[in-house]
Design a protein around this motif. Sequence first.
Motif, short mmCIF file in Angstrom:
data_model
loop_
_atom_site.label_atom_id
_atom_site.label_comp_id
_atom_site.label_asym_id
_atom_site.label_seq_id
_atom_site.Cartn_x
_atom_site.Cartn_y
_atom_site.Cartn_z
N ASN A 64 10.49 9.19 -2.53
CA ASN A 64 10.43 9.29 -1.07
C ASN A 64 8.98 9.05 -0.65
OD1 ASN A 64 11.17 9.74 1.57
ND2 ASN A 64 10.96 11.95 1.42
N SER A 65 8.44 7.92 -1.05
CA SER A 65 7.04 7.60 -0.80
C SER A 65 6.86 6.09 -0.80
CB SER A 65 6.17 8.23 -1.90
OG SER A 65 4.81 8.10 -1.58
N LEU A 66 5.67 5.66 -0.43
CA LEU A 66 5.33 4.24 -0.40
C LEU A 66 4.57 3.88 -1.66
CD1 LEU A 66 4.69 1.87 2.12
CD2 LEU A 66 2.48 2.52 1.22
N ALA A 67 4.85 2.69 -2.21
CA ALA A 67 4.10 2.18 -3.36
C ALA A 67 3.75 0.73 -3.08
CB ALA A 67 4.93 2.28 -4.64
N PHE A 68 2.47 0.38 -3.24
CA PHE A 68 2.01 -0.99 -3.05
C PHE A 68 1.51 -1.49 -4.40
CE2 PHE A 68 -1.04 -4.32 -1.96
CZ PHE A 68 -0.28 -5.08 -1.08
N PHE A 69 2.28 -2.39 -5.01
CA PHE A 69 1.94 -2.95 -6.32
C PHE A 69 1.08 -4.20 -6.11
CE2 PHE A 69 6.06 -0.88 -6.74
CZ PHE A 69 5.93 -0.14 -7.89
N GLU A 70 -0.17 -4.14 -6.54
CA GLU A 70 -1.03 -5.31 -6.45
C GLU A 70 -0.76 -6.22 -7.65
OE1 GLU A 70 -5.25 -4.17 -5.03
OE2 GLU A 70 -4.42 -2.41 -6.07
N HIS A 92 -5.90 -6.70 -3.92
CA HIS A 92 -5.25 -7.95 -4.31
C HIS A 92 -3.94 -8.09 -3.53
CE1 HIS A 92 -7.82 -8.77 -7.87
NE2 HIS A 92 -8.04 -7.46 -7.76
N PRO A 93 -3.36 -9.29 -3.50
CA PRO A 93 -2.04 -9.44 -2.88
C PRO A 93 -1.06 -8.50 -3.57
CG PRO A 93 -2.94 -11.58 -3.52
CD PRO A 93 -3.86 -10.54 -4.07
N GLY A 94 0.01 -8.16 -2.89
CA GLY A 94 0.91 -7.21 -3.50
C GLY A 94 2.31 -7.20 -2.95
N VAL A 95 3.10 -6.31 -3.51
CA VAL A 95 4.49 -6.11 -3.13
C VAL A 95 4.62 -4.65 -2.72
CG1 VAL A 95 6.88 -6.09 -3.93
CG2 VAL A 95 5.31 -7.87 -4.74
N CYS A 96 5.05 -4.42 -1.48
CA CYS A 96 5.20 -3.08 -0.94
C CYS A 96 6.66 -2.66 -1.08
CB CYS A 96 4.78 -3.08 0.53
SG CYS A 96 4.83 -1.46 1.29
N VAL A 97 6.87 -1.52 -1.73
CA VAL A 97 8.22 -0.98 -1.89
C VAL A 97 8.21 0.44 -1.35
CG1 VAL A 97 10.12 -0.55 -3.48
CG2 VAL A 97 8.48 -2.36 -4.00
N ASP A 98 9.05 0.70 -0.37
CA ASP A 98 9.03 1.99 0.32
C ASP A 98 10.34 2.72 0.12
OD1 ASP A 98 8.42 4.08 1.99
OD2 ASP A 98 7.75 2.82 3.65
N GLY A 99 10.25 3.94 -0.41
CA GLY A 99 11.44 4.75 -0.64
C GLY A 99 11.78 5.67 0.52
N ARG A 100 10.96 5.64 1.58
CA ARG A 100 11.19 6.53 2.72
C ARG A 100 12.24 5.97 3.67
NH1 ARG A 100 5.13 6.75 4.72
NH2 ARG A 100 5.55 4.54 4.53
N THR A 101 12.76 6.84 4.53
CA THR A 101 13.71 6.40 5.56
C THR A 101 13.15 6.80 6.91
OG1 THR A 101 15.50 6.79 4.02
CG2 THR A 101 16.10 6.55 6.31
N PRO A 102 12.95 5.93 7.85
CA PRO A 102 13.03 4.48 7.68
C PRO A 102 11.80 3.95 6.95
CG PRO A 102 12.34 4.98 9.91
CD PRO A 102 12.59 6.30 9.22
N PRO A 103 11.96 2.89 6.20
CA PRO A 103 10.82 2.37 5.43
C PRO A 103 9.80 1.62 6.31
CG PRO A 103 12.75 0.98 5.09
CD PRO A 103 13.18 2.15 5.95
#
Length: 177
Positions: A64-70, A92-103
């Motif tokens: 239930n949190s945000l993760a930004f993978f560079e 660095h560029p990355g991929v943001c994956v958010d487990g929160r609601t609303p993300p």
Amino acid sequence: MRIRTRATAALAIVAIGLVMVAGSASAYEFPSTNDANRAAGLPHVNQVATGPGTVTLEFVNETNSLAFFEYRIDGVTVGTNPHPVVIGDVIHPGVCVDGRTPPACTSGPIVRTFSAVGTVEVRLALGGERDWDFDWTPFSVGQPITKADCKRGGWSDYGFRNQGQCIRFVNTGRDSR
């Protein structure tokens, strides 16, 4: 004269203290690894597939949190903004994956395919929890294994300039791309 000497000495001590603090901050010690995060159900990356000059990765965050993978491709630094966690580096560029609601960004998992010559590296140093951070984890792209992989135009799929360069890689393991 005595006051000036004391003031100079005091400034020198402050300057040394600042250098020591800055020096220790730049050597960020990552508290976790990608594998440890995967085992604990924390944000992590899975290698899904490799192909000629590509690697497909799955970015997972079931918290239930945000993760930004560079990520960085073939070790190339692209970002220019100073990194708030890894002092002396850039974001660095990355991929943001958010487990929160609303993300705030896309909920996961997210699957992406990257093109590279050798490796795509991923780290987690931005997001909800500092104790989930992990340093650069390499994922290798598909490489030719046999001479047959290099024939009939296959050499170009792997990013080689010609068939001979590809076959030389298969024979020696030395990459001259």
